[in-house]
Design a protein around this motif. Structure first.
Motif, short mmCIF file in Angstrom:
data_model
loop_
_atom_site.label_atom_id
_atom_site.label_comp_id
_atom_site.label_asym_id
_atom_site.label_seq_id
_atom_site.Cartn_x
_atom_site.Cartn_y
_atom_site.Cartn_z
N SER A 360 1.61 13.19 8.88
CA SER A 360 0.48 12.50 9.52
C SER A 360 -0.36 11.76 8.50
O SER A 360 -0.93 10.72 8.81
CB SER A 360 -0.35 13.48 10.34
OG SER A 360 -0.84 14.50 9.54
N ARG A 361 -0.39 12.30 7.29
CA ARG A 361 -1.11 11.54 6.26
C ARG A 361 -0.41 10.21 6.00
O ARG A 361 -1.04 9.17 5.85
CB ARG A 361 -1.19 12.35 4.97
CG ARG A 361 -2.47 13.17 4.85
CD ARG A 361 -2.77 13.50 3.40
NE ARG A 361 -1.62 14.08 2.71
CZ ARG A 361 -1.31 15.38 2.71
NH1 ARG A 361 -2.08 16.21 3.37
NH2 ARG A 361 -0.26 15.83 2.06
N ALA A 362 0.91 10.28 5.97
CA ALA A 362 1.66 9.05 5.74
C ALA A 362 1.40 8.04 6.85
O ALA A 362 1.21 6.85 6.60
CB ALA A 362 3.14 9.36 5.65
N TRP A 363 1.36 8.53 8.07
CA TRP A 363 1.06 7.62 9.17
C TRP A 363 -0.31 7.01 9.00
O TRP A 363 -0.52 5.81 9.20
CB TRP A 363 1.10 8.38 10.50
CG TRP A 363 2.46 8.48 11.10
CD1 TRP A 363 3.25 9.58 11.15
CD2 TRP A 363 3.21 7.43 11.72
NE1 TRP A 363 4.42 9.28 11.77
CE2 TRP A 363 4.44 7.97 12.13
CE3 TRP A 363 2.96 6.08 11.97
CZ2 TRP A 363 5.41 7.22 12.77
CZ3 TRP A 363 3.93 5.32 12.62
CH2 TRP A 363 5.14 5.89 13.00
N GLU A 364 -1.23 7.85 8.62
CA GLU A 364 -2.59 7.37 8.47
C GLU A 364 -2.65 6.30 7.37
O GLU A 364 -3.30 5.26 7.53
CB GLU A 364 -3.49 8.57 8.13
CG GLU A 364 -4.97 8.27 8.11
CD GLU A 364 -5.49 7.90 9.48
OE1 GLU A 364 -4.75 8.03 10.46
OE2 GLU A 364 -6.65 7.46 9.55
N ARG A 365 -1.95 6.58 6.31
CA ARG A 365 -1.97 5.60 5.21
C ARG A 365 -1.35 4.29 5.67
O ARG A 365 -1.85 3.21 5.38
CB ARG A 365 -1.22 6.14 4.01
CG ARG A 365 -1.99 7.16 3.22
CD ARG A 365 -1.67 7.07 1.72
NE ARG A 365 -0.25 7.01 1.41
CZ ARG A 365 0.55 8.09 1.34
NH1 ARG A 365 0.07 9.27 1.60
NH2 ARG A 365 1.81 7.95 1.03
N CYS A 366 -0.27 4.40 6.40
CA CYS A 366 0.38 3.19 6.88
C CYS A 366 -0.55 2.41 7.81
O CYS A 366 -0.60 1.19 7.80
CB CYS A 366 1.65 3.51 7.63
SG CYS A 366 2.98 4.03 6.58
N ARG A 367 -1.25 3.17 8.61
CA ARG A 367 -2.11 2.51 9.57
C ARG A 367 -3.23 1.75 8.85
O ARG A 367 -3.59 0.64 9.24
CB ARG A 367 -2.72 3.55 10.50
CG ARG A 367 -3.49 2.97 11.66
CD ARG A 367 -3.93 4.07 12.57
NE ARG A 367 -4.97 4.90 11.99
CZ ARG A 367 -6.25 4.53 11.90
NH1 ARG A 367 -6.61 3.36 12.33
NH2 ARG A 367 -7.14 5.34 11.38
N LEU A 368 -3.73 2.38 7.82
CA LEU A 368 -4.86 1.76 7.14
C LEU A 368 -4.43 0.73 6.11
O LEU A 368 -5.25 -0.01 5.58
CB LEU A 368 -5.70 2.85 6.45
CG LEU A 368 -6.33 3.83 7.43
CD1 LEU A 368 -7.04 4.94 6.69
CD2 LEU A 368 -7.29 3.11 8.36
N CYS A 369 -3.14 0.71 5.84
CA CYS A 369 -2.67 -0.17 4.79
C CYS A 369 -2.85 -1.63 5.19
O CYS A 369 -2.42 -2.06 6.25
CB CYS A 369 -1.19 0.12 4.54
SG CYS A 369 -0.43 -1.02 3.42
N GLN A 370 -3.48 -2.35 4.34
CA GLN A 370 -3.72 -3.77 4.62
C GLN A 370 -2.68 -4.61 3.90
O GLN A 370 -2.29 -4.29 2.79
CB GLN A 370 -5.10 -4.18 4.12
CG GLN A 370 -6.24 -3.43 4.76
CD GLN A 370 -6.53 -3.95 6.16
OE1 GLN A 370 -6.33 -5.13 6.41
NE2 GLN A 370 -6.98 -3.08 7.04
N THR A 371 -2.30 -5.66 4.56
CA THR A 371 -1.43 -6.60 3.87
C THR A 371 -2.26 -7.29 2.79
O THR A 371 -3.37 -7.74 3.06
CB THR A 371 -0.91 -7.66 4.85
OG1 THR A 371 -0.40 -6.99 6.00
CG2 THR A 371 0.15 -8.50 4.23
N SER A 372 -1.70 -7.36 1.62
CA SER A 372 -2.48 -7.96 0.54
C SER A 372 -2.69 -9.44 0.82
O SER A 372 -1.92 -10.07 1.56
CB SER A 372 -1.77 -7.76 -0.79
OG SER A 372 -0.56 -8.48 -0.77
N ALA A 373 -3.72 -9.97 0.21
CA ALA A 373 -4.13 -11.33 0.55
C ALA A 373 -3.03 -12.33 0.24
O ALA A 373 -2.74 -13.21 1.06
CB ALA A 373 -5.40 -11.69 -0.21
N ASP A 374 -2.41 -12.18 -0.92
CA ASP A 374 -1.39 -13.19 -1.24
C ASP A 374 -0.16 -13.03 -0.36
O ASP A 374 0.48 -14.01 0.01
CB ASP A 374 -1.03 -13.20 -2.73
CG ASP A 374 -0.95 -11.80 -3.29
OD1 ASP A 374 -1.49 -10.89 -2.65
OD2 ASP A 374 -0.33 -11.63 -4.36
N ALA A 375 0.13 -11.80 0.01
CA ALA A 375 1.24 -11.61 0.94
C ALA A 375 0.92 -12.28 2.26
O ALA A 375 1.75 -13.00 2.83
CB ALA A 375 1.50 -10.13 1.16
#
Lengths: 579, 478
Positions: A360-375
């Protein structure tokens, strides 16, 4: 007057013959669905017959286990008769009645989710049940006298059936002839489980033990009701409902593997707590599966001995473990006690806890993960570049088929909503203000309707232009029916998709309503699809021909199927005056 | 992706397969990008060897993409195209929830991929014109794949869809029923040519019975679910959930049965970590894709003569391309019929009301004239409020939920029942409330019910017409 005017009876009993004659897998009670289709009284008859059969404690039966007291009647039905593997329907006849009342009643619980009383039947409810049963009994009597013929034609099966209804009374001895192989094992198990029986609450132990191995489950459950019927219907009902759960679990299991096991296991875990105090409807409603379980019994019969041993072993084990055996009373059972009392202190295994929290931590991290600006920038550039080469250069203006579908889905219930508003507007207003308000509301509704029509038109056009580009799918029909694909626009962020989807409910009633409604909706879907097919197939059959001898029956049957869902029949009257 | 897939695949197996497909797909671009000599750190085992291990067990050697598929695709090598078609087929099939096997005919695979891309709005004509034998077009497929990564959020959808289920999941959307319906359409041919109508009646009764027993079982299931949830409340280490699910409760009893579940969780965690890693490396991928586009532009392949294909593809009138479109058109027809009927009804109603209104006003003219304008304004305000719900109802619902949700029992504290109260800040969970779903279902039910009634009414008319044609017989409808 034509003979046809005899109402639903003819329609009702006719399928019965067909059934018996045909190669259909089930026998006996299976006739009842057809009868149910004929009229609701048939169904009632079915149920009351079972009730009226000489079961000890009959009068109580009228009130307690529900309108139709299926749980008891089911016992015999399950006993070895449903040996055909093709008999998918669990003891149809016994289930018919609830279908009818369900239809009338279901809307109510849905609309008022506040109605909490389901859990525990109020005295008033019980009274109503009793009344209903009495009414049905009376109806049965009336019916019998009026319709001697159809009942007689029922012939052998009917008798057999009645005979079965007697079975519980005679308990075990009766059971012996039904499936021969069972007998010895049955006895043995009985001997083995004597002790718990004396404790009045054998069920939790026995049921908890075997569910590791499916055949055992079946066997035990199958056997238990037989024994208990003689003791008292109440226990029988309880135990058989257990049988159902496991049966349910079983069927799931074949389909979905592990998830099925959960249901089964869980059911057994906590079934006992609920049963003593649960509403009669529940017991009854669940009892159907027992016969299905019984169906398996002949197959599983051989292993019964094993199972018996196992269960005994387990009994010892579990009583040691739980240490509460001596304290068992009627109202509490250990299984329940365990979950109910210890439920709050239960701990998941460490390995699972670890895995779960990492997950669930991994899910949470994925959820909060932002696409980097240059990406994001590079991605946008890429997407924009490629979209300039699309046939619709601005995909935003022409929605994709997926978006069209989703939007249409959003619109599909608008008429219903609006209708509710319209109907809510009172026709007559005493005050001028009221009149004015109502008028304004209606005008507002009208605007909304035209907006929706406009939007629909846009969607239609979009679909048309999209269809021009649609690759022809070469005949493979199934391949291109997307199943519930959420159309996500370009703006959608991944956070939405990766969040833990939760559905919160606050009460049992809410949960029940939810499930009932879901089923209702899918039933309606199915019913509509069937209706369409039937219209296409059946209407042409009638169209060309003048009324011939015999086609009156056909007409009535088709009329009933197409216009009344098979519940009511039209009456054809020969107009004698013409002659 | 063995042959077992086409039939009844048990859930965990399917899940694991799907995950492996993700792993596969992810494993695919790691190495290939590395070969492009783009700095593509492969420090983590997840993008490299590890996820590929299960994939290797499951996938037949033929289907496994060679590590340099992407590189080949960049140069539009035909060798890579077959792999790419298969990759897209597998991924899209998962999203669309259909059944598939590795051995599906390549023509069908290509057809489906084209269709699905069209469905998601990928309108590049070059792709649609690729040959059906899958022998060419690896670069086009690379573009499509990249577009899918972004626009419908391919990876996110795959992850969400294949989420390991440890809870008591139930579906929340009303579109689930499309599937059985479409299956029904295909299998309508009965075994016998002539069927006794009584047989039909019998079948009908049986169906009802099954529904009935299904309902009973559902209700029982609810009861049991609720008990578990209630009794174990407070036990779960996840505060958002609070209680165990059926699976978890059983897990306590029989931990040995859930080794597979643990493995699934572990491997999902690995997938998620790989996803995070991918997110880190995403800029590299997109920059690389831009160079692919640049190459194409140099070659002049980016946009070809539009006129040619326009002429070729714009056929005069496409009647129907597939059952999906037919279904959608049918829905539109029904909806517009409904709306038109409603419009007419409203029209009449309003005309009538207006008449009475003017009547009343005329009689009480002097009385009301002054004070009424003030009240009128007030009324307008309140009606406006009342109708605001309505307009929001017709606006597209942004967060319409699909798929499965985990059932969670929350006590009736006002904040938590809504599901978006105070907790949101911390969990930001897409928590739908059952009450909401119920409301939606009720409306759905009502409209379906009406549709059914309309169909029956239609039948009644037809049959009444037939009965009228008979001489000497009167039909009395029930």
């Amino acid at each position: 007057m034509d003979a046809n005017s005899s109402g639903g009876a003819e329609g009702g009993s006719a399928p019965f013959h067909r059934r018996r004659a045909g190669p259909a897998s089930t026998s006996g009670c299976g006739a009842c669905p057809g009868r149910a289709a004929g009229s609701s009284w048939d169904a009632g008859e079915c149920g009351t017959r079972a009730v009226a059969a000489p079961i000890p404690g009959g009068p109580r039966g009228a009130g307690r286990p529900g309108r139709w007291s299926r749980s008891r009647a089911r016992g015999p039905a399950g006993r070895g008769r449903w040996s055909g593997p093709g008999a998918a329907a669990p003891a149809p006849s016994l289930f018919v009645p609830p279908r009818d009342d369900e239809e009338e009643e279901r809307p109510q619980p849905q609309s008022g989710s506040s109605a909490e009383q389901e859990d525990r039947p109020s005295p008033k409810e019980l009274e109503e049940l009793e009344l209903l049963n009495r009414a049905l009994e009376k109806a049965l009597k009336v019916r019998k006298s009026v319709l001697k013929t159809p009942l007689e034609t029922r012939g052998a099966t009917g008798q057999k059936w009645a005979g079965e209804a007697h079975a519980p009374k005679k308990a075990e001895e009766q059971q012996v002839p039904v499936s021969v192989e069972d007998v010895p094992e049955c006895r043995k198990v009985r001997a083995g489980s004597k002790k718990p029986m004396l404790l009045k609450k054998p069920s939790p132990y026995q049921l908890r033990a075997p569910y590791r191995t499916d055949p055992d489950v079946k066997k035990l459950q199958r056997k238990v009701p037989a024994r208990c019927v003689s003791q008292g219907p109440r226990t029988a009902g309880k135990i058989s409902s257990k049988g159902v759960t496991s049966k349910e679990g079983k069927s799931h299991r074949t389909a979905t593997g592990a998830s099925a096991r959960e249901v089964c296991a869980a059911a057994e875990l906590q079934e006992t707590p609920g049963l003593p105090e649960s509403a009669p409807n529940e017991q009854q409603s669940f009892s159907g599966g027992d016969s299905a379980a019984g169906k398996n019994s002949t197959v599983a019969g051989k292993q019964l001995l094993d199972a018996g041993k196992k269960s005994c072993g387990f009994l010892g084990e579990s009583s040691k473990k739980e240490d509460t055996a001596s304290a068992w009373g009627r109202s509490t059972s250990p299984g329940t006690g365990t979950l109910q009392e210890k439920g709050c202190q239960l701990k998941l295994p460490l390995s699972y806890r670890k895995a779960y929290s990492r997950n669930s931590r991994a899910w949470e991290r994925c959820r909060l993960c932002q696409t980097s600006a240059d990406a994001a920038a590079a991605r946008t550039r890429f997407v924009e570049r490629i979209q300039t080469t699309f046939e619709f250069c601005s995909p935003k203006l022409t929605p994709s088929p997926a978006e069209i579908e989703e939007e249409l889905r959003g619109l599909q219930d608008v008429p219903s909503h609006l209708r509710q508003y319209v109907e809510a507007e009172p026709a007559d207003h005493s005050t001028l203000q009221g009149e004015y308000e109502s008028l304004l509301t209606l005008e507002g509704l009208q605007t909304t309707v035209s907006q929706c029509l406009q939007k629909l038109q846009l969607l239609r056009e979009a679909l048309e232009s999209q269809l021009r580009l649609c690759p022809d799918c070469t005949g493979d029909v199934g391949s291109c029916s997307p199943a519930c694909v959420p159309a996500r626009g370009q703006t959608c962020d991944s956070a939405d998709m990766l969040a833990v989807p939760l559905l919160c409910y606050s009460s049992l009633q809410e949960l029940r309503d939810l499930f009932a409604l879901k089923l209702q909706v899918s039933m309606l879907h199915q019913e509509i699809a069937l209706q369409k097919v039937m219209m296409a197939e059946l209407l042409p059959v009638l169209e060309p021909r003048p009324l011939l001898e015999g086609s009156a029956g056909l007409f009535r049957a088709i009329h009933s199927q197409l216009c009344e869902g098979g519940r009511l029949f039209p009456v054809l009257v020969r107009d004698e005056l013409l002659d | 992706m063995t042959s077992g897939l086409c039939a009844d695949v048990s859930q965990p197996r399917l899940v694991s397969i799907c995950q492996d497909a993700i792993a596969w797909e992810r494993g695919a671009h790691g190495p290939s990008l590395q070969q492009e000599t783009i700095a593509f750190p492969l420090a983590s085992p997840t993008l490299g060897a590890r996820p590929r291990q299960p994939a290797e067990q499951i996938m037949p050697p033929r289907a496994r993409p060679a590590p340099d598929t992407l590189r080949r695709a960049r140069f539009d090598r035909p060798q890579a195209s077959l792999d790419f078609w298969k990759l897209l087929y597998v991924l899209l099939k998962q999203i669309h929830g259909g059944r598939w096997t590795e051995s599906d005919a390549i023509g069908a695979q290509v057809g489906f991929v084209k269709w699905a891309l069209w469905y998601h709005g990928y309108g590049r004509p070059q792709l649609q014109r690729l040959p059906a034998d899958g022998s060419a077009g690896s670069r086009e497929l690379l573009l499509a794949f990249s577009w899918l990564l972004h626009s419908p959020g391919l990876l996110e959808q795959l992850l969400a869809r294949n989420r390991v289920q440890t809870g008591d999941e139930t579906s929340v959307c009303t579109c689930e029923d499309d599937l059985p319906e479409s299956q029904e359409g295909t299998s309508e041919a009965g075994p016998e040519d002539r069927v006794d109508v009584r047989y039909l009646q019998w079948l009908n009764g049986r169906l009802r019975l099954q529904w009935c027993s299904l309902h009973a079982q559902h209700q029982e299931q609810c009861k049991l679910l609720h008990k578990i949830h209630l009794f174990t409340s407070g036990s779960h280490m996840d505060q958002n959930l609070g209680h165990f699910s059926v699976t978890e409760t059983d897990l306590i009893r029989q931990p040995e049965n859930y080794k597979q579940l643990l493995q699934l969780l572990e491997s999902e965690t690995t997938q998620l970590e790989a996803f995070l890693e991918w997110k880190q490396l995403e800029p590299v991928y997109w920059q690389w894709m831009e160079t692919v586009l640049d190459d194409m532009a140099e070659e002049g392949n980016m946009c070809e003569s539009q006129d040619a294909h326009v002429e070729k593809r714009r056929l005069p009138e496409v009647t129907s391309c597939c059952p999906w479109a037919d279904k959608l058109a049918g829905q539109m027809d029904r909806l517009s019929r409904d709306l038109l009927a409603l419009q007419q009804q409203l029209h009449q109603l309003i005309a009538q009301r207006k008449a009475t209104w003017w009547e009343k006003v005329a009689t009480r003219e002097e009385l009301q004239k002054d004070s009424f304008s003030a009240t009128a304004r007030k009324i307008q305000g309140s009606v406006g409020l009342k109708l605001r719900d309505l307009t929001s109802l017709c606006a597209p619902q942004k967060n319409r939920m699909h798929g499965l949700c985990r059932l969670v029992l929350r006590s009736k504290h006002p904040a938590s029942t809504t599901g978006c109260g105070q907790r949101v800040s911390r969990e930001a969970v897409a928590a739908a409330s059952a009450a909401e779903v119920i409301r939606e279902l009720q409306v759905r039910e009502a409209s379906l019910q009406r549709e059914l009634q309309q169909l029956r009414q239609q039948c009644r008319h037809r049959l009444a017409g037939i009965a009228e044609g008979w001489e000497g017989v009167i039909c009395i409808s029930p």
